[in-house]
Scaffold this active site. Structure first.
Site, PDB file in Angstrom:
ATOM      1  N   HIS A 174      42.473  40.263  33.428  1.00 55.95           N
ATOM      2  CA  HIS A 174      43.845  40.705  33.733  1.00 55.95           C
ATOM      3  C   HIS A 174      43.980  41.204  35.188  1.00 55.95           C
ATOM      4  CE1 HIS A 174      44.594  40.652  29.378  1.00 55.95           C
ATOM      5  NE2 HIS A 174      43.593  41.461  29.187  1.00 55.95           N
TER       6      HIS A 174
HETATM    7  O1  RIB Z   1      46.728  44.720  29.163  1.00 55.62           O
HETATM    8  C1  RIB Z   1      45.695  44.647  30.091  1.00 55.62           C
HETATM    9  C2  RIB Z   1      45.770  45.767  31.072  1.00 55.62           C
HETATM   10  O2  RIB Z   1      45.634  47.029  30.403  1.00 55.62           O
HETATM   11  C3  RIB Z   1      44.635  45.738  32.099  1.00 55.62           C
HETATM   12  O3  RIB Z   1      45.071  46.322  33.285  1.00 55.62           O
HETATM   13  C4  RIB Z   1      43.595  46.600  31.446  1.00 55.62           C
HETATM   14  O4  RIB Z   1      42.685  47.154  32.408  1.00 55.62           O
HETATM   15  C5  RIB Z   1      44.449  47.677  30.857  1.00 55.62           C
HETATM   16  O5  RIB Z   1      44.779  48.606  31.888  1.00 55.62           O
END
Ligand code: RIB
Ligand code: CA
Length: 335
Positions: free
Chosen positions: A260
Site C-alpha cells: 500500500h
Molecule cells: O489500508 C492500508 C493502510 O493502512 C496502509 O497505510 C497500512 O500501513 C495501514 O496504515
C-alpha cells in the site's frame, strides 16, 4: 525534485515506503511526522527511527511525533496484521551478537508536534511542499484546525487510502487509514488542496511475495551493512513482513504483503505509474456500518455530469505493477 513531508503510522509497509522515499532521486524528504494507526504513536515513532538507523546514523530528515488518538474516535490499531510492534515483532528479536536486531537511531526527536512541523514547513514554502500520507489523516486535520489558510499553501496531498470499486480491508466498505479517522479525512478534503488517492483499488495489485524477496537475501538479518548493501534491506523486509505474510496466507491462501504505502511513494515519484480519474471524493462519517467509506463517481465524465460537483481529487484506478516492482527492487531490495 519534489519536496515532500511523509506522515506515517509506522507499520510494515510504511517502513518500506520510507526506505523507497529516502532512496528515490525524485524526492527530497523535508520531514517525517508520525501518527497513531497501525500501532500506538510511540511505537510508530520508534519504528520510524529504527528504519532510519538502517540507512546509517545520518544525516536524516527531522522526525516529529504527532497525534496519539484520532480526532473523535478511539484508536483501532492493526497490530493483528503487522505484529504487536507493527514490525513483524522484529523489534523484540536479537541478532547473533545478542544485540537488538533493529535498534532505533540514537537521536532525539524534535520537540514540535507533527502537525506543528507540517504547518511550519508548508507555510514557509508556499506551493512547494507535497504531503505524502501513509496513515490516518489526523495530523493534517489538526494542522488545518490550527491554520487552514496556512495548510492551503501545500502543493498537493498524495493519500494512501480509500476503497472505491473494491471492498474495504477493515470493514466491507472502508480502508484502514480512512476508517481510523473519517472525520480527519473529511476535514482534510474540505481544504481543497489537490489530492491524489492511492486506494486499495490500486494497491491490491502490488503484493510482495517471498519468492520476490529470495534473490536479494544476501546476508543474515541484522547485517551490519548499515546504509544498505549486501542484502541488509531485503533481510529487514523479510524480518518485518513475517507476520503480515502469514496473515495474508491465512486470508488469501498464499503469503504476501500488499504494498500500500510504497505504491503511494512510487506514485509521488512517477505519477504516470498509475492511471487516475478526476472526481469528487466524499468520506462517510455518520454510517454505523459505513464510517470511513470513500465515495466517488469514477465513471468516464460525460457532459451531462459536467454540472455535478466540481472534482477535487484524482483517484488512481490502475497501476503498472511491473514498473512499481522494478523500482522497488532496484531502490530497496538491492540496497
Ligand atoms: O489500508 C492500508 C493502510 O493502512 C496502509 O497505510 C497500512 O500501513 C495501514 O496504515
Ligand atoms: Ca501506513
Amino acid at each position: 525534485m519534489k519536496r515532500v513531508i511523509i506522515d506515517t503510522d509506522g507499520g510494515t509497509d510504511d517502513a518500506m515506503a520510507l526506505l523507497l522515499a529516502l532512496r528515490s532521486p525524485e524526492l527530497r524528504v523535508e520531514a517525517i511526522t508520525t501518527v497513531c494507526g497501525n500501532v500506538a504513536l510511540e511505537q510508530a515513532t520508534s519504528n520510524v527511527l529504527r528504519t532510519l538507523r538502517l540507512l546509517g546514523e545520518g544525516p536524516h530528515p527531522p522526525v516529529a511525533a504527532g497525534a496519539e488518538a484520532p480526532l473523535l474516535r478511539p484508536l483501532r490499531t492493526a497490530r493483528h496484521v503487522h505484529g504487536r510492534d507493527g514490525f513483524g515483532n522484529a523489534t523484540l528479536r536479537r541478532g547473533a551478537d545478542g544485540e537488538p536486531l533493529y535498534p532505533p537511531l540514537r537521536r532525539p526527536l524534535l520537540k514540535q508536534r507533527g502537525d506543528e512541523l507540517i504547518l511550519e514547513i508548508v507555510r514557509a514554502n508556499p506551493g512547494e511542499i507535497s504531503l505524502i500520507t501513509l496513515g490516518p489523516l489526523t495530523n493534517l486535520a489538526r494542522a488545518a484546525e490550527r491554520d487552514d489558510g496556512g495548510m492551503r499553501r501545500a502543493k498537493e496531498i498524495i493519500i494512501m487510502g480509500g476503497a472505491f470499486e473494491t471492498y474495504g480491508n477493515v470493514t466491507l466498505t472502508a480502508e484502514f487509514n480512512m476508517r481510523v479517522d473519517p472525520e480527519a479525512a473529511r476535514r482534510v478534503l474540505e481544504l481543497g488542496i489537490p489530492a491524489t488517492f492511492v486506494p486499495l483499488d490500486a494497491t491490491n495489485r502490488v503484493v510482495l511475495t517471498p519468492a520476490m524477496l529470495e534473490p536479494h537475501l544476501g546476508v543474515a538479518a541484522g547485517s551490519e551493512a548499515a546504509g544498505g548493501g549486501g542484502g541488509a534491506l531485503a533481510a529487514f523486509v523479510r524480518e518485518i513482513t513475517g507476520v503480515v505474510m502469514a496473515y495474508e496466507a491465512e486470508r488469501r491462501g498464499q503469503p504476501g504483503c500488499t504494498m500500500h504505502d510504497p505504491l503511494a511513494v512510487a506514485v509521488a515519484c512517477v505519477p504516470e505509474m498509475a492511471r487516475a480519474v478526476e472526481t469528487r471524493v466524499l468520506v462517510e462519517t455518520k454510517g454505523e456500518y459505513t464510517a470511513g467509506q470513500t465515495i466517488a463517481d469514477l465513471r468516464p465524465r460525460r457532459a451531462s455530469q459536467a454540472a455535478a460537483a466540481a472534482p477535487q481529487a484524482r483517484v488512481c484506478v490502475e497501476v503498472d505493477a511491473a514498473r512499481f516492482f522494478a523500482m522497488f527492487e532496484e531502490r530497496v531490495l538491492k540496497g
